[in-house]
Design a protein around this motif. Structure first.
Motif, PDB file in Angstrom:
ATOM      1  N   LEU A  13      40.407   6.400  33.151  1.00  0.00           N
ATOM      2  CA  LEU A  13      39.920   6.955  31.888  1.00  0.00           C
ATOM      3  C   LEU A  13      39.924   8.474  31.871  1.00  0.00           C
ATOM      4  O   LEU A  13      40.163   9.084  30.830  1.00  0.00           O
ATOM      5  CB  LEU A  13      38.515   6.441  31.591  1.00  0.00           C
ATOM      6  N   GLY A  14      39.667   9.094  32.998  1.00  0.00           N
ATOM      7  CA  GLY A  14      39.633  10.544  33.071  1.00  0.00           C
ATOM      8  C   GLY A  14      40.979  11.188  32.750  1.00  0.00           C
ATOM      9  O   GLY A  14      41.057  12.378  32.456  1.00  0.00           O
ATOM     10  N   GLU A  15      42.056  10.401  32.789  1.00  0.00           N
ATOM     11  CA  GLU A  15      43.390  10.928  32.524  1.00  0.00           C
ATOM     12  C   GLU A  15      43.764  10.891  31.041  1.00  0.00           C
ATOM     13  O   GLU A  15      44.879  11.248  30.677  1.00  0.00           O
ATOM     14  CB  GLU A  15      44.418  10.143  33.338  1.00  0.00           C
ATOM     15  N   LEU A  16      42.850  10.471  30.184  1.00  0.00           N
ATOM     16  CA  LEU A  16      43.145  10.404  28.755  1.00  0.00           C
ATOM     17  C   LEU A  16      43.200  11.781  28.106  1.00  0.00           C
ATOM     18  O   LEU A  16      43.676  11.926  26.984  1.00  0.00           O
ATOM     19  CB  LEU A  16      42.103   9.546  28.022  1.00  0.00           C
ATOM     20  N   GLY A  17      42.667  12.794  28.791  1.00  0.00           N
ATOM     21  CA  GLY A  17      42.678  14.137  28.229  1.00  0.00           C
ATOM     22  C   GLY A  17      41.592  14.361  27.184  1.00  0.00           C
ATOM     23  O   GLY A  17      41.705  15.249  26.352  1.00  0.00           O
ATOM     24  N   ILE A  18      40.561  13.535  27.232  1.00  0.00           N
ATOM     25  CA  ILE A  18      39.452  13.647  26.285  1.00  0.00           C
ATOM     26  C   ILE A  18      38.260  14.238  27.027  1.00  0.00           C
ATOM     27  O   ILE A  18      37.962  13.846  28.153  1.00  0.00           O
ATOM     28  CB  ILE A  18      39.102  12.264  25.692  1.00  0.00           C
ATOM     29  N   ASP A  19      37.567  15.166  26.396  1.00  0.00           N
ATOM     30  CA  ASP A  19      36.408  15.806  27.005  1.00  0.00           C
ATOM     31  C   ASP A  19      35.168  14.948  26.723  1.00  0.00           C
ATOM     32  O   ASP A  19      34.444  15.186  25.764  1.00  0.00           O
ATOM     33  CB  ASP A  19      36.234  17.218  26.449  1.00  0.00           C
ATOM     34  N   PHE A  20      34.955  13.929  27.553  1.00  0.00           N
ATOM     35  CA  PHE A  20      33.810  13.049  27.377  1.00  0.00           C
ATOM     36  C   PHE A  20      32.527  13.763  27.802  1.00  0.00           C
ATOM     37  O   PHE A  20      32.541  14.557  28.743  1.00  0.00           O
ATOM     38  CB  PHE A  20      33.960  11.780  28.223  1.00  0.00           C
ATOM     39  N   PRO A  21      31.406  13.465  27.140  1.00  0.00           N
ATOM     40  CA  PRO A  21      30.126  14.061  27.554  1.00  0.00           C
ATOM     41  C   PRO A  21      29.773  13.651  28.989  1.00  0.00           C
ATOM     42  O   PRO A  21      30.161  12.578  29.451  1.00  0.00           O
ATOM     43  CB  PRO A  21      29.111  13.464  26.575  1.00  0.00           C
ATOM     44  N   GLU A  22      29.034  14.491  29.659  1.00  0.00           N
ATOM     45  CA  GLU A  22      28.597  14.179  31.013  1.00  0.00           C
ATOM     46  C   GLU A  22      27.790  12.883  31.002  1.00  0.00           C
ATOM     47  O   GLU A  22      26.999  12.622  30.100  1.00  0.00           O
ATOM     48  CB  GLU A  22      27.721  15.316  31.561  1.00  0.00           C
ATOM     49  N   GLY A  23      28.017  12.044  31.999  1.00  0.00           N
ATOM     50  CA  GLY A  23      27.298  10.776  32.106  1.00  0.00           C
ATOM     51  C   GLY A  23      27.946   9.628  31.349  1.00  0.00           C
ATOM     52  O   GLY A  23      27.409   8.525  31.319  1.00  0.00           O
ATOM     53  N   THR A  24      29.124   9.838  30.761  1.00  0.00           N
ATOM     54  CA  THR A  24      29.814   8.756  30.054  1.00  0.00           C
ATOM     55  C   THR A  24      30.283   7.716  31.060  1.00  0.00           C
ATOM     56  O   THR A  24      30.831   8.051  32.111  1.00  0.00           O
ATOM     57  CB  THR A  24      31.030   9.300  29.266  1.00  0.00           C
ATOM     58  N   HIS A  25      30.031   6.460  30.730  1.00  0.00           N
ATOM     59  CA  HIS A  25      30.463   5.371  31.609  1.00  0.00           C
ATOM     60  C   HIS A  25      30.900   4.180  30.764  1.00  0.00           C
ATOM     61  O   HIS A  25      30.461   4.022  29.627  1.00  0.00           O
ATOM     62  CB  HIS A  25      29.354   4.986  32.588  1.00  0.00           C
ATOM     63  N   PRO A  26      31.792   3.332  31.311  1.00  0.00           N
ATOM     64  CA  PRO A  26      32.254   2.158  30.565  1.00  0.00           C
ATOM     65  C   PRO A  26      31.282   1.000  30.694  1.00  0.00           C
ATOM     66  O   PRO A  26      30.576   0.870  31.688  1.00  0.00           O
ATOM     67  CB  PRO A  26      33.587   1.822  31.230  1.00  0.00           C
ATOM     68  N   ILE A  27      31.248   0.176  29.665  1.00  0.00           N
ATOM     69  CA  ILE A  27      30.439  -1.042  29.664  1.00  0.00           C
ATOM     70  C   ILE A  27      31.378  -2.216  29.409  1.00  0.00           C
ATOM     71  O   ILE A  27      32.213  -2.166  28.520  1.00  0.00           O
ATOM     72  CB  ILE A  27      29.372  -1.002  28.553  1.00  0.00           C
ATOM     73  N   GLY A  28      31.218  -3.284  30.172  1.00  0.00           N
ATOM     74  CA  GLY A  28      32.077  -4.439  29.977  1.00  0.00           C
ATOM     75  C   GLY A  28      33.500  -4.107  30.371  1.00  0.00           C
ATOM     76  O   GLY A  28      34.410  -4.128  29.572  1.00  0.00           O
ATOM     77  N   ARG A  29      33.706  -3.789  31.600  1.00  0.00           N
ATOM     78  CA  ARG A  29      34.998  -3.331  32.100  1.00  0.00           C
ATOM     79  C   ARG A  29      36.132  -4.318  31.803  1.00  0.00           C
ATOM     80  O   ARG A  29      35.918  -5.509  31.678  1.00  0.00           O
ATOM     81  CB  ARG A  29      34.918  -3.131  33.607  1.00  0.00           C
ATOM     82  N   LEU A  30      37.329  -3.763  31.765  1.00  0.00           N
ATOM     83  CA  LEU A  30      38.556  -4.542  31.687  1.00  0.00           C
ATOM     84  C   LEU A  30      39.340  -4.282  32.961  1.00  0.00           C
ATOM     85  O   LEU A  30      39.365  -3.156  33.451  1.00  0.00           O
ATOM     86  CB  LEU A  30      39.397  -4.101  30.488  1.00  0.00           C
ATOM     87  N   ASP A  31      39.990  -5.318  33.509  1.00  0.00           N
ATOM     88  CA  ASP A  31      40.812  -5.073  34.692  1.00  0.00           C
ATOM     89  C   ASP A  31      42.096  -4.366  34.265  1.00  0.00           C
ATOM     90  O   ASP A  31      42.389  -4.245  33.077  1.00  0.00           O
ATOM     91  CB  ASP A  31      41.063  -6.356  35.486  1.00  0.00           C
TER      92      ASP A  31
END
Length: 187
Positions: A13-31
């Motif tokens: 996800l970090g490679e999307l080039g989006i400046d996510f807020p600190e502490g952003t995390h995924p819920i309900g992961r996908l493989d």
């Protein structure tokens, strides 16, 4: 792409080039072989409310499987099949909703290429539990290996036409309402 920001192999996800807020995390992961709706949040309470709460939450997937699926097989999937879960334990899946659907229109290719002429079916499966790779294990258990898996909704939060790798921000109160969980401000 892996549903995580760091610590994995392959695209993350970090490679999307989006400046996510600190502490952003995924819920309900996908493989990394699945695609579709992924929730990203900074609110640490949501995971517990959504996936560990007393009320189960519905997750719906479009699934392309190998070969034509019979009504009898759909009924087996609906009523529960035995799959192998963590610890090498047999587990019977809880009843779920399964229906055969026409091939969805306007799907992003996702890099998938299929050999022409091979029989397949598309299913819409709605679960309220989520064991590791559960749908893939369920369809394999009934003789129809999964070829493509797309999560299209979690409760009333829908993927819609959002392209892969894109993000849509949702107002927090609307987000909680669509997920059918009580609104809790972040910590």
């Amino acid at each position: 792409m892996l549903s995580q920001f760091i610590g994995g192999q392959g695209r993350m996800l970090g490679e999307l080039g989006i400046d996510f807020p600190e502490g952003t995390h995924p819920i309900g992961r996908l493989d990394n072989h699945s695609e579709g709706l992924l929730i990203l949040t900074t609110n640490k309470k949501i995971t517990k409310l959504l996936f560990q709460g007393e009320v189960p939450h519905r997750r719906t997937y479009l699934v392309r499987v190998y070969r034509e699926v019979s009504p009898e097989t759909i009924e087996k999937l609906r009523t529960g099949v035995t799959i192998r879960i963590k610890g090498n334990v047999d587990f019977v899946t809880t009843p779920c909703e399964v229906e055969r659907v026409e091939e969805p229109e306007n799907l992003f290719s996702g890099g998938y290429e299929y050999r022409e002429g091979l029989p397949h079916s598309w299913l819409r499966i709605t679960l309220t539990e989520g064991k590791f790779r559960q749908i893939r294990k369920m369809t394999r258990a009934v003789g129809h290996p999964c070829q493509r898996l797309i999560r299209i909704s979690i409760e009333n939060l829908k993927l819609g036409g959002l392209p892969p790798g894109q993000v849509q921000e949702i107002e927090e109160e609307d987000f909680f309402e669509k997920l059918r969980i009580p609104y809790l401000p972040p910590i």
